[in-house]
Scaffold this motif. Structure first.
Motif, short mmCIF file in Angstrom:
data_model
loop_
_atom_site.label_atom_id
_atom_site.label_comp_id
_atom_site.label_asym_id
_atom_site.label_seq_id
_atom_site.Cartn_x
_atom_site.Cartn_y
_atom_site.Cartn_z
N VAL A 1 0.84 -1.21 0.00
CA VAL A 1 0.00 0.00 0.00
C VAL A 1 0.87 1.25 0.00
N CYS A 2 1.76 1.39 1.00
CA CYS A 2 2.56 2.62 1.05
C CYS A 2 3.88 2.46 0.32
N ARG A 3 4.20 1.23 -0.07
CA ARG A 3 5.40 0.95 -0.86
C ARG A 3 6.67 1.51 -0.22
N SER A 4 6.68 1.58 1.10
CA SER A 4 7.90 2.05 1.75
C SER A 4 8.93 0.92 1.68
N GLN A 5 10.17 1.26 1.93
CA GLN A 5 11.23 0.26 1.86
C GLN A 5 11.30 -0.57 3.13
N GLU A 6 10.52 -0.17 4.12
CA GLU A 6 10.55 -0.85 5.40
C GLU A 6 10.14 -2.32 5.24
N GLU A 7 10.84 -3.20 5.97
CA GLU A 7 10.47 -4.61 5.90
C GLU A 7 9.84 -5.03 7.21
N PHE A 8 8.78 -5.81 7.11
CA PHE A 8 8.06 -6.22 8.30
C PHE A 8 8.30 -7.70 8.55
N VAL A 9 8.23 -8.07 9.83
CA VAL A 9 8.51 -9.48 10.18
C VAL A 9 7.23 -10.31 10.00
N GLY A 10 7.22 -11.08 8.96
CA GLY A 10 6.12 -12.00 8.69
C GLY A 10 4.81 -11.27 8.36
N THR A 11 3.83 -12.08 7.95
CA THR A 11 2.52 -11.54 7.63
C THR A 11 1.90 -10.89 8.86
N GLU A 12 2.26 -11.43 10.03
CA GLU A 12 1.75 -10.87 11.29
C GLU A 12 2.23 -9.42 11.46
N GLY A 13 3.51 -9.20 11.22
CA GLY A 13 4.07 -7.85 11.34
C GLY A 13 3.48 -6.91 10.31
N LEU A 14 3.29 -7.43 9.10
CA LEU A 14 2.71 -6.61 8.03
C LEU A 14 1.26 -6.25 8.35
N ALA A 15 0.50 -7.23 8.82
CA ALA A 15 -0.92 -6.98 9.15
C ALA A 15 -1.03 -5.97 10.29
N THR A 16 -0.05 -5.98 11.21
CA THR A 16 -0.05 -4.99 12.30
C THR A 16 0.28 -3.61 11.75
N HIS A 17 1.28 -3.53 10.88
CA HIS A 17 1.63 -2.24 10.27
C HIS A 17 0.43 -1.63 9.54
N VAL A 18 -0.23 -2.41 8.68
CA VAL A 18 -1.32 -1.85 7.88
C VAL A 18 -2.51 -1.45 8.75
N PHE A 19 -2.62 -2.10 9.89
CA PHE A 19 -3.72 -1.75 10.79
C PHE A 19 -3.41 -0.48 11.58
N THR A 20 -2.15 -0.31 11.97
CA THR A 20 -1.81 0.81 12.85
C THR A 20 -1.31 2.04 12.08
N SER A 21 -0.94 1.88 10.82
CA SER A 21 -0.38 3.02 10.09
C SER A 21 -1.39 4.17 10.02
N GLN A 22 -0.91 5.36 10.34
CA GLN A 22 -1.82 6.53 10.34
C GLN A 22 -1.57 7.38 9.11
N GLU A 23 -0.84 6.86 8.14
CA GLU A 23 -0.47 7.69 7.01
C GLU A 23 -1.72 8.25 6.30
N ILE A 24 -1.72 9.56 6.22
CA ILE A 24 -2.90 10.25 5.67
C ILE A 24 -3.08 9.91 4.19
N GLY A 25 -4.31 9.66 3.82
CA GLY A 25 -4.61 9.37 2.42
C GLY A 25 -4.52 7.89 2.08
N LEU A 26 -3.90 7.11 2.99
CA LEU A 26 -3.75 5.67 2.71
C LEU A 26 -4.50 4.82 3.74
N ARG A 27 -5.21 5.50 4.64
CA ARG A 27 -5.81 4.79 5.77
C ARG A 27 -6.80 3.70 5.31
N SER A 28 -7.72 4.04 4.40
CA SER A 28 -8.73 3.06 4.01
C SER A 28 -8.10 1.90 3.25
#
Ligand SMILES: [Zn+2]
Length: 260
Positions: A43-70
């Motif tokens: 979604v945000c295509r940042s270079q950040e790497e997340f640990v497993g699908t669990e880490g990714l699912a947490t990032h996408v849930f908690t990210s407050q980046e404006i315009g990308l929330r939905s």
């Protein structure tokens, strides 16, 4: 959450469900890296790497980046649906993966249907190693069969993939009546113990279909197409299809009947 925002999350959810089920390799990528391995956010295509699908699912849930929330929240729901996890419904609370029960998981998977609706038909003899035990069924033969069964007026039959003799697709109209017809055909196969569950069982057991194979009822298995079946379609049929909630389609239809 406002209704408009929920709507946006849902649109993103169906889009990502389709994207995640596009190929078995995509599904595997997230399933195999549930708690380890690194994944990036699409979604945000940042270079950040997340640990497993669990880490990714947490990032996408908690990210407050404006315009990308939905879109982030829609991707969260789609990842959870793929993994069989409960998705977080309320923003601003914590989330940790919790498994859906088998029944909840199956209900969710069977709700996410392909649209316009399709019934996927498998010719179980094609898996036989010896060619003389394979029974080729042509599109025309199957169309005749469908008409005999009381279907076929408003359907289109084609091969899932042109060179593959094992999968036929019956496409119905993209409206409630089309869905009802598709469900009726699905029930015919399920009622004859030739549905998705039985096909899975014979495939897992490596069973072959026994004679008489000249009877189409013995050979064919069929079920309503869901998001997970996307990769049984060729590129073009895949492109023309979206994922929808079966329940939502029925709820909308019922609501419109009530207001008439
Ligand atoms: Zn992101």
């Amino acid at each position: 959450m406002s209704e408009d925002f929920k709507q946006l999350v849902n649109i993103a959810f169906f889009k990502f469900v389709k994207q995640l089920n596009d190929t078995p390799a995509k599904r595997r990528k997230y399933k195999e890296r549930a708690i380890s391995g690194s994944l990036k956010c699409i979604v945000c295509r940042s270079q950040e790497e997340f640990v497993g699908t669990e880490g990714l699912a947490t990032h996408v849930f908690t990210s407050q980046e404006i315009g990308l929330r939905s879109r982030h929240l829609g991707f969260h729901k789609a990842l959870c649906a793929l993994m069989g996890w409960k998705s977080a419904e309320k923003p601003n609370v914590t989330w940790s993966p919790e498994k859906l029960s088998d029944v909840e998981n199956l209900t969710l998977k069977e709700d996410l249907i392909l649209w316009p609706p399709v019934v996927i038909i498998h010719n179980s003899t094609i898996g036989n190693k010896s060619p003389d035990q394979q029974v080729i069924i042509s599109i025309e033969e199957f169309e005749t069969k469908l008409r005999e069964m009381g279907f076929g007026d408003k359907t289109k039959v084609y091969r899932g993939k042109p060179a593959n003799q094992s999968v036929l697709v019956v496409e119905f109209a993209g409206r409630l009546s089309g869905l009802q017809e598709a469900e009726r055909l699905h029930k015919v196969y399920a009622g004859n113990d030739h549905g998705r569950a039985e096909l899975l069982r014979i495939n897992q057991n490596g069973e072959t279909v026994s004679a008489p194979v000249n009877n189409m009822e013995n050979i064919l298995y069929g079920y309503l197409g869901i998001a997970e079946d996307l990769d049984k379609l060729d590129f073009d049929a895949k492109r023309r299809r979206v994922v929808k909630s079966r329940k939502a389609i029925k709820d909308i239809a019922e609501a419109s009947i009530k207001t008439q």
